[in-house]
Design a protein around this motif. Sequence first.
Motif, short mmCIF file in Angstrom:
data_model
loop_
_atom_site.label_atom_id
_atom_site.label_comp_id
_atom_site.label_asym_id
_atom_site.label_seq_id
_atom_site.Cartn_x
_atom_site.Cartn_y
_atom_site.Cartn_z
N ARG A 166 0.81 -1.21 0.00
CA ARG A 166 0.00 0.00 0.00
C ARG A 166 0.84 1.27 0.00
O ARG A 166 0.34 2.33 -0.30
CB ARG A 166 -0.93 0.01 1.21
CG ARG A 166 -2.01 -1.04 1.12
CD ARG A 166 -3.03 -0.84 2.19
NE ARG A 166 -2.42 -0.87 3.50
CZ ARG A 166 -2.72 -1.73 4.46
NH1 ARG A 166 -3.62 -2.66 4.24
NH2 ARG A 166 -2.13 -1.69 5.62
N ALA A 200 3.06 8.82 -2.54
CA ALA A 200 1.91 8.79 -1.65
C ALA A 200 2.06 9.81 -0.52
O ALA A 200 3.14 9.94 0.05
CB ALA A 200 1.72 7.40 -1.06
N THR A 255 -0.53 5.88 5.21
CA THR A 255 -0.74 6.57 3.95
C THR A 255 -2.19 6.93 3.66
O THR A 255 -2.45 7.77 2.83
CB THR A 255 -0.20 5.74 2.76
OG1 THR A 255 -0.83 4.46 2.76
CG2 THR A 255 1.29 5.61 2.83
N ASN A 256 -3.13 6.29 4.30
CA ASN A 256 -4.53 6.63 4.03
C ASN A 256 -4.94 7.79 4.95
O ASN A 256 -5.41 7.59 6.06
CB ASN A 256 -5.44 5.42 4.20
CG ASN A 256 -5.21 4.67 5.48
OD1 ASN A 256 -4.22 4.88 6.16
ND2 ASN A 256 -6.09 3.77 5.81
#
Length: 66
Positions: A7, A12, A64-65
């Motif tokens: 992910r 990012a 990262t989200n």
Amino acid sequence: MDLKMDRIAVGARFKLSEIGRIRCPDLADKVGVVVAIGHRTTGITVLFDGAQRPTVLHRDYIKTNL
């Protein structure tokens, strides 16, 4: 291969995870961008917003989200 590693991608946007905020309290409120991923290590090279030089963090310290 660790699924969490999949992910994380170069480019990012990220902020620190809970463990990252505990271990690096001076960086707790900062966000930035992933600039490189180590293939043989757990290190992720990141550039915090406003910083001139990149920093290497353990991949567990990155979320990262946003």
